[in-house]
Scaffold this motif. Sequence first.
Motif, PDB file in Angstrom:
ATOM      1  N   PRO A 135     -13.790  -8.992  11.681  1.00 40.18           N
ATOM      2  CA  PRO A 135     -13.076  -8.691  12.935  1.00 40.18           C
ATOM      3  C   PRO A 135     -11.560  -8.836  12.811  1.00 40.18           C
ATOM      4  O   PRO A 135     -10.811  -8.043  13.408  1.00 40.18           O
ATOM      5  N   MET A 136     -11.085  -9.837  12.055  1.00 45.63           N
ATOM      6  CA  MET A 136      -9.651 -10.038  11.939  1.00 45.63           C
ATOM      7  C   MET A 136      -8.971  -8.826  11.308  1.00 45.63           C
ATOM      8  O   MET A 136      -7.940  -8.341  11.795  1.00 45.63           O
ATOM      9  N   PHE A 137      -9.541  -8.282  10.246  1.00 49.10           N
ATOM     10  CA  PHE A 137      -8.928  -7.139   9.572  1.00 49.10           C
ATOM     11  C   PHE A 137      -9.104  -5.847  10.363  1.00 49.10           C
ATOM     12  O   PHE A 137      -8.271  -4.934  10.271  1.00 49.10           O
ATOM     13  N   ILE A 138     -10.171  -5.756  11.142  1.00 50.56           N
ATOM     14  CA  ILE A 138     -10.332  -4.582  12.005  1.00 50.56           C
ATOM     15  C   ILE A 138      -9.225  -4.551  13.056  1.00 50.56           C
ATOM     16  O   ILE A 138      -8.646  -3.492  13.354  1.00 50.56           O
ATOM     17  N   LEU A 139      -8.894  -5.715  13.605  1.00 50.22           N
ATOM     18  CA  LEU A 139      -7.806  -5.789  14.578  1.00 50.22           C
ATOM     19  C   LEU A 139      -6.455  -5.472  13.932  1.00 50.22           C
ATOM     20  O   LEU A 139      -5.618  -4.783  14.528  1.00 50.22           O
ATOM     21  N   ILE A 140      -6.247  -5.978  12.725  1.00 51.16           N
ATOM     22  CA  ILE A 140      -4.992  -5.669  12.019  1.00 51.16           C
ATOM     23  C   ILE A 140      -4.902  -4.175  11.723  1.00 51.16           C
ATOM     24  O   ILE A 140      -3.825  -3.564  11.851  1.00 51.16           O
ATOM     25  N   ASN A 361      -0.898 -11.561   4.382  1.00 49.22           N
ATOM     26  CA  ASN A 361      -2.296 -11.965   4.212  1.00 49.22           C
ATOM     27  C   ASN A 361      -2.707 -11.878   2.744  1.00 49.22           C
ATOM     28  O   ASN A 361      -2.489 -10.839   2.099  1.00 49.22           O
ATOM     29  N   PRO A 362      -3.292 -12.948   2.177  1.00 44.52           N
ATOM     30  CA  PRO A 362      -3.670 -12.929   0.751  1.00 44.52           C
ATOM     31  C   PRO A 362      -4.683 -11.838   0.411  1.00 44.52           C
ATOM     32  O   PRO A 362      -4.619 -11.259  -0.688  1.00 44.52           O
ATOM     33  N   ASP A 363      -5.619 -11.556   1.316  1.00 48.81           N
ATOM     34  CA  ASP A 363      -6.633 -10.530   1.031  1.00 48.81           C
ATOM     35  C   ASP A 363      -6.004  -9.144   0.926  1.00 48.81           C
ATOM     36  O   ASP A 363      -6.360  -8.357   0.037  1.00 48.81           O
ATOM     37  N   ILE A 364      -5.073  -8.841   1.821  1.00 46.54           N
ATOM     38  CA  ILE A 364      -4.402  -7.548   1.766  1.00 46.54           C
ATOM     39  C   ILE A 364      -3.477  -7.482   0.553  1.00 46.54           C
ATOM     40  O   ILE A 364      -3.366  -6.431  -0.108  1.00 46.54           O
ATOM     41  N   GLN A 365      -2.836  -8.583   0.219  1.00 41.84           N
ATOM     42  CA  GLN A 365      -2.006  -8.608  -0.985  1.00 41.84           C
ATOM     43  C   GLN A 365      -2.843  -8.343  -2.232  1.00 41.84           C
ATOM     44  O   GLN A 365      -2.436  -7.581  -3.122  1.00 41.84           O
ATOM     45  N   LYS A 366      -4.003  -8.944  -2.290  1.00 42.67           N
ATOM     46  CA  LYS A 366      -4.897  -8.721  -3.433  1.00 42.67           C
ATOM     47  C   LYS A 366      -5.317  -7.255  -3.523  1.00 42.67           C
ATOM     48  O   LYS A 366      -5.304  -6.655  -4.612  1.00 42.67           O
ATOM     49  N   LEU A 368      -3.694  -4.686  -2.374  1.00 43.00           N
ATOM     50  CA  LEU A 368      -2.533  -3.893  -2.769  1.00 43.00           C
ATOM     51  C   LEU A 368      -2.288  -3.964  -4.271  1.00 43.00           C
ATOM     52  O   LEU A 368      -1.968  -2.949  -4.908  1.00 43.00           O
ATOM     53  N   TRP A 369      -2.428  -5.164  -4.848  1.00 43.07           N
ATOM     54  CA  TRP A 369      -2.256  -5.296  -6.298  1.00 43.07           C
ATOM     55  C   TRP A 369      -3.305  -4.480  -7.052  1.00 43.07           C
ATOM     56  O   TRP A 369      -2.989  -3.803  -8.040  1.00 43.07           O
ATOM     57  N   VAL A 370      -4.529  -4.516  -6.563  1.00 43.49           N
ATOM     58  CA  VAL A 370      -5.597  -3.764  -7.226  1.00 43.49           C
ATOM     59  C   VAL A 370      -5.361  -2.259  -7.080  1.00 43.49           C
ATOM     60  O   VAL A 370      -5.561  -1.486  -8.033  1.00 43.49           O
ATOM     61  N   ALA A 371      -4.909  -1.818  -5.886  1.00 39.76           N
ATOM     62  CA  ALA A 371      -4.694  -0.392  -5.664  1.00 39.76           C
ATOM     63  C   ALA A 371      -3.500   0.132  -6.445  1.00 39.76           C
ATOM     64  O   ALA A 371      -3.533   1.265  -6.947  1.00 39.76           O
ATOM     65  N   CYS A 372      -2.450  -0.672  -6.570  1.00 36.42           N
ATOM     66  CA  CYS A 372      -1.224  -0.199  -7.234  1.00 36.42           C
ATOM     67  C   CYS A 372      -1.267  -0.385  -8.752  1.00 36.42           C
ATOM     68  O   CYS A 372      -0.867   0.503  -9.503  1.00 36.42           O
ATOM     69  N   CYS A 373      -1.743  -1.562  -9.217  1.00 35.53           N
ATOM     70  CA  CYS A 373      -1.691  -1.887 -10.637  1.00 35.53           C
ATOM     71  C   CYS A 373      -3.056  -1.925 -11.304  1.00 35.53           C
ATOM     72  O   CYS A 373      -3.140  -1.951 -12.529  1.00 35.53           O
ATOM     73  N   GLY A 374      -4.106  -1.968 -10.513  1.00 40.49           N
ATOM     74  CA  GLY A 374      -5.441  -2.057 -11.085  1.00 40.49           C
ATOM     75  C   GLY A 374      -5.810  -3.443 -11.561  1.00 40.49           C
ATOM     76  O   GLY A 374      -6.850  -3.619 -12.207  1.00 40.49           O
ATOM     77  N   CYS A 375      -4.996  -4.439 -11.240  1.00 37.14           N
ATOM     78  CA  CYS A 375      -5.271  -5.807 -11.677  1.00 37.14           C
ATOM     79  C   CYS A 375      -4.605  -6.769 -10.714  1.00 37.14           C
ATOM     80  O   CYS A 375      -3.832  -6.377  -9.839  1.00 37.14           O
ATOM     81  N   ILE A 376      -4.912  -8.048 -10.901  1.00 36.32           N
ATOM     82  CA  ILE A 376      -4.324  -9.112 -10.095  1.00 36.32           C
ATOM     83  C   ILE A 376      -3.469  -9.971 -11.014  1.00 36.32           C
ATOM     84  O   ILE A 376      -3.924 -10.377 -12.087  1.00 36.32           O
ATOM     85  N   PRO A 377      -2.210 -10.236 -10.653  1.00 39.60           N
ATOM     86  CA  PRO A 377      -1.357 -11.055 -11.532  1.00 39.60           C
ATOM     87  C   PRO A 377      -1.926 -12.454 -11.717  1.00 39.60           C
ATOM     88  O   PRO A 377      -2.605 -13.001 -10.846  1.00 39.60           O
ATOM     89  N   SER A 378      -1.629 -13.036 -12.863  1.00 44.61           N
ATOM     90  CA  SER A 378      -2.181 -14.357 -13.193  1.00 44.61           C
ATOM     91  C   SER A 378      -1.627 -15.462 -12.303  1.00 44.61           C
ATOM     92  O   SER A 378      -2.304 -16.456 -12.042  1.00 44.61           O
ATOM     93  N   ASN A 379      -0.418 -15.300 -11.806  1.00 42.01           N
ATOM     94  CA  ASN A 379       0.175 -16.327 -10.958  1.00 42.01           C
ATOM     95  C   ASN A 379      -0.120 -16.116  -9.481  1.00 42.01           C
ATOM     96  O   ASN A 379       0.489 -16.759  -8.626  1.00 42.01           O
ATOM     97  N   PHE A 382      -4.723 -17.363  -4.553  1.00 43.47           N
ATOM     98  CA  PHE A 382      -5.594 -16.884  -3.485  1.00 43.47           C
ATOM     99  C   PHE A 382      -6.235 -18.086  -2.821  1.00 43.47           C
ATOM    100  O   PHE A 382      -7.042 -18.801  -3.406  1.00 43.47           O
ATOM    101  N   ARG A 383      -5.848 -18.326  -1.541  1.00 47.05           N
ATOM    102  CA  ARG A 383      -6.437 -19.428  -0.790  1.00 47.05           C
ATOM    103  C   ARG A 383      -7.007 -18.854   0.497  1.00 47.05           C
ATOM    104  O   ARG A 383      -6.285 -18.273   1.311  1.00 47.05           O
ATOM    105  N   PRO A 384      -8.310 -18.998   0.722  1.00 44.95           N
ATOM    106  CA  PRO A 384      -8.887 -18.473   1.950  1.00 44.95           C
ATOM    107  C   PRO A 384      -8.353 -19.206   3.173  1.00 44.95           C
ATOM    108  O   PRO A 384      -8.002 -20.374   3.124  1.00 44.95           O
ATOM    109  N   ARG A 385      -8.281 -18.454   4.287  1.00 43.69           N
ATOM    110  CA  ARG A 385      -7.782 -19.040   5.514  1.00 43.69           C
ATOM    111  C   ARG A 385      -8.794 -20.002   6.099  1.00 43.69           C
ATOM    112  O   ARG A 385      -9.981 -19.714   6.156  1.00 43.69           O
ATOM    113  N   SER A 386      -8.307 -21.128   6.536  1.00 43.26           N
ATOM    114  CA  SER A 386      -9.150 -22.112   7.210  1.00 43.26           C
ATOM    115  C   SER A 386      -8.966 -22.019   8.713  1.00 43.26           C
ATOM    116  O   SER A 386      -8.127 -21.301   9.217  1.00 43.26           O
TER     117      SER A 386
END
Length: 390
Positions: A135-140, A361-366, A368-379, A382-386
Amino acid sequence: MSAEDGRLVRNLVNEARQNPVSDQRGWPQNKPAIPEQRVSLRSKTPSTSSEKGAREAIMLSMPPAMNQQQARNTSKQSLNWLSPDTSNSSITSWDLAAETVNPWDIALCVVGTVISCENAIVVAVIFYTPTLRTPMFILIGSLALADLLGGLGLILNFIFLYLLDFEASRLVSAALLIASFSASVCNLLAITMDRYLSLYNALTYHTERSTTFTYLMLLAIWVTCITLGSLPIAGWNCLEDEASCSVVRPITRNNAAVLSVSFLLIFALMLQLYVQICKIAFRHAQQIAVQYHFMATSNTSTRKGISTLSVILGTFAACWIPFAIYCLIADSSYPLIYTYVTVLPATCNSVINPIIYAYRNPDIQKSLWVACCGCIPSNFSFRPRSSSDV
């Protein structure tokens, strides 16, 4: 009139007919030495009525083409100040049209382009990422779609204003802008309510809040906003009554007042919800600190969350409140510069929304990295929201 005067009149008439070429004043260029004879006649003949009759006879007997040419020259000289003299210049019609473009309209068009690009990326990432279906991402995504339509509305408004300026285009652009920006504000309220419920019912939120409920809520928001946007097309406009226009033509003052009051009520509700979010987040942080004995870290996280909420509310208020208040107190008789000064920050809120709600948002950042570079940087951390994150 004496016989000698009659011969003089006939000679002058014949001279005028035989020499039709005229100067800028419309009189014959080859003037004979007859006026000197007429001066001598005046000295000999004391009558002034004969002189006047001679002049009237000359004017009446002049060829019609000469009289028309003289009238055209006179009219050109009297209207010359209304338009620049471009007879001996290389200025084209396109250059003259470009000089009339308002710089504020160019700024709004540029802002609309930036809005469209930013939010199109967010919409594409959420649409093509199967994991972003909560629901959170649907609203965004709904917020990004509303801002995207608002940016396109600003671009179309510029096109309709300078390229396709007719009555129907004004109504279409006004309807699109009202519907999109109203949906943007309502989606911000929906996101605030979602954050409040995720903290208030932290344990049962993910089980009670279904995706179907989120879609139904968004459906109600979009139907309401589209209805508001269609009011100018349905007849709630001031195209036929200029006195009833608001600061944003062709919206009536009553329609603008309703939208402004609705916005202020939504802002007051958002402020109240964010105050409750801060209280709940602070209470949760205290409970976690007492249980796990790390008060300093908990207080730091809470202060960071409160500062984030302050930035969100402060940005929203600074962008929209000046324009809403101005729509309530002003009308179409006010200088247009005030409308541009207040409406430009309001549109800039749609530039800031994807930065606050999506790109942080970490999920959207992840994604974007996958869509643009095909990978996730090592640094990449990723911390899920509490439930205490705000």
